[in-house]
Design a protein around this motif. Sequence first.
Motif, PDB file in Angstrom:
ATOM      1  N   VAL A  31       0.841  -1.188   0.000  1.00 15.85           N
ATOM      2  CA  VAL A  31       0.000   0.000   0.000  1.00 15.85           C
ATOM      3  C   VAL A  31       0.877   1.240   0.000  1.00 15.85           C
ATOM      4  CG1 VAL A  31      -1.919  -1.123   1.188  1.00 15.85           C
ATOM      5  CG2 VAL A  31      -0.183   0.050   2.521  1.00 15.85           C
ATOM      6  N   GLY A  33       2.413   4.412   1.372  1.00 19.48           N
ATOM      7  CA  GLY A  33       2.712   4.794   2.752  1.00 19.48           C
ATOM      8  C   GLY A  33       2.058   6.087   3.176  1.00 19.48           C
ATOM      9  N   CYS A  35      -1.307   7.414   1.675  1.00 26.81           N
ATOM     10  CA  CYS A  35      -2.778   7.311   1.701  1.00 26.81           C
ATOM     11  C   CYS A  35      -3.271   5.942   2.177  1.00 26.81           C
ATOM     12  CB  CYS A  35      -3.362   7.625   0.320  1.00 26.81           C
ATOM     13  SG  CYS A  35      -3.043   6.362  -0.938  1.00 26.81           S
ATOM     14  N   ARG A  36      -2.386   4.951   2.261  1.00 23.76           N
ATOM     15  CA  ARG A  36      -2.695   3.586   2.732  1.00 23.76           C
ATOM     16  C   ARG A  36      -3.642   2.832   1.791  1.00 23.76           C
ATOM     17  NH1 ARG A  36       1.254   2.327   5.232  1.00 23.76           N
ATOM     18  NH2 ARG A  36       0.179   0.619   6.206  1.00 23.76           N
TER      19      ARG A  36
END
Length: 101
Positions: A31, A33, A35-36
């Motif tokens: 993912v 780092g 906005c995940r």
Amino acid sequence: MKVTVKRWHAIAQWQWDIGRTDEHGDAEEDVCGICRVPFEGCCPTCKVPGDDCPLIWGECSHVFHMHCLLKWIGTVASKQQCPMDRRPWVTAERKVTTNGS
């Protein structure tokens, strides 16, 4: 024997090649780092994943959605540093490719 195809329905899948694999040799799902959101998805700014929402690699080997990183670097708090390890951000020379399955 002659076969006539009357119709067909194609299905495709793609994913970003981030250069990481798990213990089985499959591409590691990761993912952004910032906005995940998974790399196969798009950043919160975009509506469609893919070439309009590319990934960007740093020399520190961290990967982000390009739009997320540009927004981060544009803030005063970023101090032009990687959001993961706080090293000065330097974009790596890397060719981005997609893999079809």
